[in-house]
Design a protein around this motif. Structure first.
Motif, PDB file in Angstrom:
ATOM      1  N   ILE A  83      45.607  40.890  32.297  1.00  0.00           N
ATOM      2  CA  ILE A  83      46.389  41.517  33.366  1.00  0.00           C
ATOM      3  C   ILE A  83      46.040  40.894  34.707  1.00  0.00           C
ATOM      4  O   ILE A  83      46.917  40.608  35.533  1.00  0.00           O
ATOM      5  CB  ILE A  83      46.122  43.033  33.399  1.00  0.00           C
ATOM      6  CG1 ILE A  83      46.483  43.667  32.052  1.00  0.00           C
ATOM      7  CG2 ILE A  83      46.917  43.695  34.527  1.00  0.00           C
ATOM      8  CD1 ILE A  83      46.111  45.126  31.935  1.00  0.00           C
ATOM      9  N   LYS A  86      47.518  37.279  35.344  1.00  0.00           N
ATOM     10  CA  LYS A  86      48.957  37.341  35.600  1.00  0.00           C
ATOM     11  C   LYS A  86      49.232  37.904  36.992  1.00  0.00           C
ATOM     12  O   LYS A  86      50.167  37.472  37.681  1.00  0.00           O
ATOM     13  CB  LYS A  86      49.644  38.174  34.528  1.00  0.00           C
ATOM     14  CG  LYS A  86      49.645  37.505  33.154  1.00  0.00           C
ATOM     15  CD  LYS A  86      50.243  38.405  32.086  1.00  0.00           C
ATOM     16  CE  LYS A  86      50.177  37.726  30.717  1.00  0.00           C
ATOM     17  NZ  LYS A  86      50.676  38.602  29.633  1.00  0.00           N
ATOM     18  N   TYR A  87      48.420  38.887  37.394  1.00  0.00           N
ATOM     19  CA  TYR A  87      48.567  39.451  38.744  1.00  0.00           C
ATOM     20  C   TYR A  87      48.254  38.396  39.804  1.00  0.00           C
ATOM     21  O   TYR A  87      48.964  38.273  40.810  1.00  0.00           O
ATOM     22  CB  TYR A  87      47.653  40.660  38.906  1.00  0.00           C
ATOM     23  CG  TYR A  87      47.338  40.975  40.354  1.00  0.00           C
ATOM     24  CD1 TYR A  87      48.273  41.600  41.172  1.00  0.00           C
ATOM     25  CD2 TYR A  87      46.110  40.601  40.914  1.00  0.00           C
ATOM     26  CE1 TYR A  87      47.997  41.863  42.510  1.00  0.00           C
ATOM     27  CE2 TYR A  87      45.828  40.857  42.243  1.00  0.00           C
ATOM     28  CZ  TYR A  87      46.777  41.488  43.031  1.00  0.00           C
ATOM     29  OH  TYR A  87      46.500  41.733  44.354  1.00  0.00           O
ATOM     30  N   LYS A  92      52.246  40.619  40.197  1.00  0.00           N
ATOM     31  CA  LYS A  92      52.833  41.740  39.462  1.00  0.00           C
ATOM     32  C   LYS A  92      51.910  42.195  38.338  1.00  0.00           C
ATOM     33  O   LYS A  92      51.170  41.409  37.760  1.00  0.00           O
ATOM     34  CB  LYS A  92      54.177  41.324  38.843  1.00  0.00           C
ATOM     35  CG  LYS A  92      55.262  40.936  39.830  1.00  0.00           C
ATOM     36  CD  LYS A  92      56.519  40.525  39.087  1.00  0.00           C
ATOM     37  CE  LYS A  92      57.636  40.123  40.038  1.00  0.00           C
ATOM     38  NZ  LYS A  92      58.860  39.699  39.304  1.00  0.00           N
ATOM     39  N   PHE A  93      51.987  43.490  38.023  1.00  0.00           N
ATOM     40  CA  PHE A  93      51.335  44.018  36.832  1.00  0.00           C
ATOM     41  C   PHE A  93      51.914  45.401  36.571  1.00  0.00           C
ATOM     42  O   PHE A  93      52.494  46.028  37.461  1.00  0.00           O
ATOM     43  CB  PHE A  93      49.812  44.100  36.995  1.00  0.00           C
ATOM     44  CG  PHE A  93      49.348  45.083  38.028  1.00  0.00           C
ATOM     45  CD1 PHE A  93      48.986  46.370  37.670  1.00  0.00           C
ATOM     46  CD2 PHE A  93      49.278  44.718  39.356  1.00  0.00           C
ATOM     47  CE1 PHE A  93      48.563  47.277  38.624  1.00  0.00           C
ATOM     48  CE2 PHE A  93      48.857  45.624  40.316  1.00  0.00           C
ATOM     49  CZ  PHE A  93      48.499  46.904  39.946  1.00  0.00           C
TER      50      PHE A  93
END
Length: 492
Positions: A83, A86-87, A92-93
């Protein structure tokens, strides 16, 4: 006019991460000894621009022979880092379908990686949307909030609870190990719902716990002893509202410890005690804003069908079942389903065995006739209506609940598991060894008693009502006004 195309930028950076093109960094996540290591190819410049943690780490690391900087993160789980990475790239998450316990661990990981924006967002999310979980796990949450930095939102949430319900922390088993900055933050609160003299007693108690070599008898203290205690309390003393003490408490509670205070402060306290209108030079902190009405227990109403216990009692019992260091203060995780009530179903022990046959995880509650005591016991095992035997468990306990005439509840856990529960329906005997011995008709026969034994940690009645043997005397025997048996199950 400025045009913004953040979604496309986010998608492009996400594609860059997934492609692995031009990566100059490698992050190993997970512990080697559990074979759960994942390797992430990353662009160090992106991570450095998003986190001061990564900036520092990648600056310290040199390139290997493949012109890659390798960073290991053994304390972060693969699920958390999936997570996080990707953030970092997309901004975004999603928090959907994530358990609260994972969110809290994820918060700790985000803070460790100095992702300040994410850390603040997660704190706000937990406080605003998952406050019930925070309260149910108060001890863990509060301790963690002071073990790590940047948890101000969580700290404020916890301190607000402590202000309203100070015994949550002051009467906890871990009070003496409370960090100084945590205690100071509590003392600073103007709305702490506790008398100042009582706060002072807790502060002294906390300070003594830091100096275990201090004499027990205060009359034997030397100047060095007071100096040691003063040093331990130097961060706390400025936040005690000494001028809010009653005259009697000044004499009884401040005077014996006057050496902890500076000469000027103690002199000014004495002046205010003798001549309240005379000016002084010491700073006078405002008195705490104590509410005139008693705060209700913080609970979410649950369908508790009882003529004996309150929601507060149920929360306390649930805390014992879960072995919580700090009692639940609201949102009881358990449902108390009424199975038997004496005034409805009858007072014979036979009735309990018949209705509760093959039922596990039960609480029996008794109101003692004549004294108003509320006694009880928890059996995690099944009751059996057609079998006579002792039952072995390490999780049973007996108790006496606080009432108008009893300041604090008494909890007594089993310490000899082989004799924890007596299941003897043929003898009309249902007991927790002799710590709580129930027999016959609980209302018409005065045969129940609590006795001294080595099976449970301690007696649950005062010594005058505790039998010293298997042959109880008249004073230790009792009958009941009412009793209830509840099935305990997790709320859905």
């Amino acid at each position: 006019m400025n045009s913004q195309f953040y979604d496309r930028l986010s998608n492009n950076l996400t594609q860059l991460l997934e492609s692995g093109v031009n990566c100059d960094g490698s992050i190993e996540v997970g512990e080697e000894d559990v074979s759960l290591i994942n390797i992430y190819k990353v662009h160090s410049i992106i991570l450095q621009s998003r986190s001061s943690y990564f900036k520092k780490k990648f600056d310290e690391i040199t390139f290997n022979e493949n012109y890659i900087k390798v960073l290991k993160l053994p304390n972060i789980s693969v699920k958390e880092f999936n997570i996080i990475i990707k953030y970092i790239y997309s901004g975004k998450f999603s928090l959907e379908k994530l358990e609260n316990s994972f969110l809290f661990d994820f918060l700790i990981a985000s803070n460790e990686l100095e992702l300040d924006e994410l850390t603040e967002h997660l704190q706000s999310h937990l406080v605003n949307n998952n406050s019930s979980w925070l309260r149910l796990n108060f001890a863990q949450v509060y301790r963690t909030s002071y073990q790590v930095k940047n948890f101000k939102i969580i700290q404020d949430f916890c301190n607000n609870i402590i202000a309203k319900y100070p015994n949550t922390i002051f009467e906890s088993e871990n009070f003496h190990s409370l960090p100084e900055d945590a205690l100071v933050s509590i003392l600073k609160q103007d709305d702490l719902q506790l008398e100042e003299s009582k706060i002072w007693e807790y502060v002294i108690e906390w300070g003594k716990a830091k100096n275990l070599m201090l004499p027990t008898d205060l009359d034997k203290w030397t100047s060095d002893n007071f100096l040691s205690l003063k040093e331990a309390l130097k961060g706390c003393l400025p936040y005690v509202r000494f001028f809010s003490f009653s005259n009697e408490d000044v004499v009884e509670k401040i005077y014996p410890y006057q050496q902890l205070l500076g000469h000027q402060l103690f002199s000014d306290i004495t002046i205010k005690f003798i001549a309240p209108t005379k000016p002084i030079s010491s700073i006078v902190l405002p008195p705490r804003k104590i509410l005139k009405t008693t705060l209700p227990t913080r609970i979410t109403p649950i369908p508790l069908s009882s003529n004996i216990i309150t929601n507060e009692h149920a929360l306390e019992i649930s805390s014992w079942i879960d072995r919580k260091e700090i009692p639940y203060i609201e949102n009881n995780p358990y449902e108390f389903k009424l199975l038997v009530r004496g005034s409805r179903d009858g007072f014979d022990i036979t009735t309990i065995y018949q209705i509760c046959d093959k039922v596990s995880k039960t609480i029996i509650i008794l109101k003692v006739k004549g004294t108003g005591e509320i006694l009880g016991g928890y059996n995690p095992l099944e009751w059996e209506n057609n079998n006579d035997r002792c039952k072995k468990t390490e999780n049973s306990f007996t108790f006496s609940l606080k009432t108008a005439n009893m300041k604090n509840s008494i909890l007594s856990r089993v310490i000899v598991s082989s004799y924890a529960v007596y299941n003897y329906p043929s003898e009309l005997d249902l007991s927790f060894s002799t710590n709580l011995y129930l027999i016959g008709n609980l209302k018409t026969e005065k045969r129940c008693y609590c006795g001294k034994n080595t099976v449970y940690l301690k007696p649950i009645r005062s010594s005058e009502f505790v039998s010293a043997s298997w042959q109880p005397d008249e004073k230790s025997l009792f009958s009941v006004e009412e009793y209830e048996v509840f099935k305990i199950s997790l709320r859905k």
